[in-house]
Design an enzyme around this catalytic site. Structure first.
Site, PDB file in Angstrom:
ATOM      1  N   GLY A 212       1.974 -28.843  16.405  1.00  0.00           N
ATOM      2  CA  GLY A 212       1.366 -27.798  17.243  1.00  0.00           C
ATOM      3  C   GLY A 212       1.058 -28.275  18.649  1.00  0.00           C
ATOM      4  O   GLY A 212       1.383 -27.611  19.646  1.00  0.00           O
TER       5      GLY A 212
ATOM      6  N   HIS B 253     -18.618 -33.971  42.317  1.00  0.00           N
ATOM      7  CA  HIS B 253     -19.947 -33.401  42.532  1.00  0.00           C
ATOM      8  C   HIS B 253     -20.621 -33.033  41.216  1.00  0.00           C
ATOM      9  O   HIS B 253     -21.578 -32.256  41.196  1.00  0.00           O
ATOM     10  CB  HIS B 253     -19.849 -32.184  43.451  1.00  0.00           C
ATOM     11  CG  HIS B 253     -19.347 -32.567  44.815  1.00  0.00           C
ATOM     12  ND1 HIS B 253     -20.187 -32.981  45.825  1.00  0.00           N
ATOM     13  CD2 HIS B 253     -18.097 -32.664  45.309  1.00  0.00           C
ATOM     14  CE1 HIS B 253     -19.472 -33.284  46.896  1.00  0.00           C
ATOM     15  NE2 HIS B 253     -18.188 -33.101  46.596  1.00  0.00           N
TER      16      HIS B 253
HETATM   17  O1  F6P Z   1      -6.474 -26.819  15.644  1.00  0.00           O
HETATM   18  C1  F6P Z   1      -5.711 -27.148  14.538  1.00  0.00           C
HETATM   19  C2  F6P Z   1      -4.362 -26.588  14.622  1.00  0.00           C
HETATM   20  O2  F6P Z   1      -3.748 -26.814  13.401  1.00  0.00           O
HETATM   21  C3  F6P Z   1      -3.558 -27.183  15.779  1.00  0.00           C
HETATM   22  O3  F6P Z   1      -2.917 -28.340  15.456  1.00  0.00           O
HETATM   23  C4  F6P Z   1      -2.647 -26.070  16.108  1.00  0.00           C
HETATM   24  O4  F6P Z   1      -2.133 -26.263  17.367  1.00  0.00           O
HETATM   25  C5  F6P Z   1      -3.581 -24.888  15.999  1.00  0.00           C
HETATM   26  O5  F6P Z   1      -4.370 -25.195  14.886  1.00  0.00           O
HETATM   27  C6  F6P Z   1      -2.939 -23.545  15.874  1.00  0.00           C
HETATM   28  O6  F6P Z   1      -2.164 -23.426  14.723  1.00  0.00           O
HETATM   29  P1  F6P Z   1      -1.069 -22.306  14.593  1.00  0.00           P
HETATM   30  O7  F6P Z   1      -0.092 -22.489  15.693  1.00  0.00           O
HETATM   31  O8  F6P Z   1      -0.463 -22.504  13.244  1.00  0.00           O
HETATM   32  O9  F6P Z   1      -1.760 -20.968  14.698  1.00  0.00           O
END
Ligand code: F6P
Length: 550
Positions: free
Chosen positions: A267, A384
């Site tokens: 992801g 800042h």
């Molecule tokens: O935050 C955890 C996670 O699994 C990420 O790795 C991923 O990018 C996100 O959730 C969104 O997941 P998906 O693309 O399956 O909705």
């Protein structure tokens, strides 16, 4: 697996830190007029100056020995050759295939993945051209003026960061918006100024099961149907990006309007895939291809350069140096570029979700720390806000300063002013201000002896604060691609040295599961009471007050 902290290379670095800890960088520069030449390198149109670090040639040599002990070169080969190095999910890690500009096949289990990659790129090209040229019309025949990407985590932060970073290249006739938070405010406030007849939604979710994304997507779908008075309008106003065709169809999006990718794309490494569709819509497919080209350039540099001349390796190992031997816990990303203001948040996920791990690849509890806290903000705003702590606070913070030689917006001398701050900060962090220098300044200002003595300790800066400086020629799609890939590979290097799997994210799962349980208990009639006293108390308070004020 032998724990790396028991290796002779690790122990040598430990000893070396105690020798170098109190050496001031002022001395290191004074001793070696060629320090910048030796401790800087250029690759893919990026200059990295790492000479303002508490490190000598010996340090770098010892760090390279550690990389060899970790078998880094072999792990780089494993990633590029499609081995399933994400062992806890049984997946290969092939985001590098998404940007391959070579004719060479990229094999996964003996099959070349490149034809599929190219087919999706072609689909993205056709679609983004159609929308941008006004050939893809909304249900009532109007041209699309606004694109809303609904996604979270890696399905949001990458495209958001890149679209903003390349705003200079954006088509002014097509606005791209990003909705991620399940807090309805995010969607409601975004939709307020939009016209359903001219708005296109991209529902971006690798799994297509993520609660936040689906909740927002359903609400957006209702908004669209209520305005356009016909379910079939969805086909002209919704497309999906996912690996899960079945869930996309179940949601009601025609899979003909779906852009696919694959489980071997993590992801947080997915902006190069169809997850980058909002980028392609915003800046056009030729620019998106330039972004991929830049990442490919850095991939080649990372794969083919020897470790001691390899930019991601040097940055990764310096991070290990401070984290594991110097006890440094946080790392700041400081882009002196307003277009890069989302880069710290993007790298926060990329780094912390990848390397925030407490067990090794084979499940052994680690006896050393991993994963710095990554944070930051665009300069000069950060100056800042929090630079005070970096200059004079009690803890050591390492920082990356990032800027471009040329700005897209050369307004008067403002870019020179910005860059003057960039150079002055890294110099000040390195040099500090000694007691003698501070005293001379106060004497010059005409301070009486007593006032001078009182003020003096506050005016002293210890310096010796480490920084990397990264200079791009200009923030183009290609350079940005190289910059992002540089950080991806830096994270990889650290994960290999730490013997962890940088490509899973089990830590995010627990919160998701528990939220599902709690959601069921928030209805009026549901019982609360199976939690700890604090959670029970909070739930009861929340429910009582919802009832009272509803
Ligand atoms: O935050 C955890 C996670 O699994 C990420 O790795 C991923 O990018 C996100 O959730 C969104 O997941 P998906 O693309 O399956 O909705």
């Amino acid at each position: 697996m032998n724990s790396i902290d028991k290796s002779s290379e690790w122990l040598a670095l430990k000893r070396h830190w105690s020798e170098i800890e109190y050496r001031h960088m002022r001395e290191l520069f004074a001793e070696d007029s060629a320090r910048f030449d030796r401790m800087s390198l250029q690759a893919c149109g990026i200059l990295l100056d790492y000479s303002k670090n508490r490190a000598t040639s010996e340090t770098m040599g010892l760090l390279m020995d550690l990389a060899e002990r970790a078998d880094l070169a072999a792990w780089i080969r494993r990633m590029f050759s499609g081995e399933r190095i994400n062992n806890t999910e049984g997946r290969a890690v092939l985001h590098v295939a998404l940007r391959s500009c070579s004719d060479e096949p990229v094999l996964l289990d003996g099959e070349d993945v490149m034809p599929q990659v190219r087919a999706v790129l072609a689909q993205m090209k056709d679609f983004s051209n159609a929308v941008r040229d006004g050939d893809w019309l909304g249900y009532t025949g109007y041209r699309i003026t606004d694109v809303v990407n609904i996604g979270i985590g890696g399905s949001n932060l990458g495209p958001l960061m890149v679209a903003e970073a390349l705003r200079h290249y954006q088509d002014p006739g097509l606005n791209v918006h990003f909705v991620s938070n399940v807090d309805a405010t995010h969607l409601v406030e975004t939709l307020k100024s939009l016209n359903p007849e001219t708005t296109l939604f991209i529902v971006a979710s690798k799994t297509f099961t993520t609660q936040e994304t689906l909740a927002n997507a359903k609400a957006a779908r209702r908004w669209c149907i209520e305005a356009l008075k016909d379910e079939s309008a969805v086909a002209r106003h919704f497309v999906a990006v996912s690996t899960n065709a079945a869930e996309v169809a179940a949601f009601g999006i025609d899979t003909g309007n779906m852009f696919g990718f694959w489980d071997w794309v993590g992801g947080r490494y997915s902006l190069w895939s169809a997850i980058g569709l909002p980028i392609a819509l915003a800046i056009g497919m030729p620019n998106f291809m330039q972004l991929l080209q830049g990442a490919y350039d850095m991939d080649c540099h990372f794969r083919d350069s020897k470790l001691s001349e390899n930019m991601p390796v040097i940055m990764g190992l310096l991070g290990v140096w401070y984290h594991n031997f110097g006890g440094v816990r946080t790392h700041a990303i400081l882009p002196y570029d307003q277009y890069l203001r989302h880069l710290p948040a993007y790298l926060q996920q990329a780094d912390m979700e990848s390397n925030g791990k407490r067990v090794s690849r084979d499940g052994q509890q680690l006896s050393y720390t991993t994963g710095p806290v990554v944070w930051g903000a665009a300069g000069t705003d950060g100056q800042h806000a929090f630079y005070q702590l970096i200059h004079q606070g009690t803890q050591l913070v390492t920082s990356d300063f990032i800027a471009s030689v040329h700005s897209h917006n050369e307004l008067g001398d403002q870019h020179l002013k910005l860059m003057a701050n960039f150079f002055a900060q890294t110099e000040a962090l390195m040099k500090g201000r000694t007691e003698d220098e501070a005293m001379a300044e106060l004497v010059n200002a005409g301070l009486a002896e007593e006032a001078l003595a009182a003020l003096l300790p506050h005016k002293v800066f210890p310096g010796n604060r480490p920084t990397n400086s990264l200079l791009l020629d200009r923030l183009t799609p290609q350079r940005l691609g190289s910059l992002i890939a540089l950080y991806e590979h830096k994270i990889f290097v650290q994960g290999i040295v730490w013997q962890i799997n940088s490509f899973d994210q089990w830590g995010v799962e627990l919160g998701k599961q528990l939220a599902g349980v709690v959601l069921g208990e928030l209805s009026e009639e549901a019982d609360v009471g199976r939690h700890d006293a604090s959670t029970n108390g909070l739930l009861a308070y929340f429910k009582q007050n919802r009832l009272r004020h509803s």
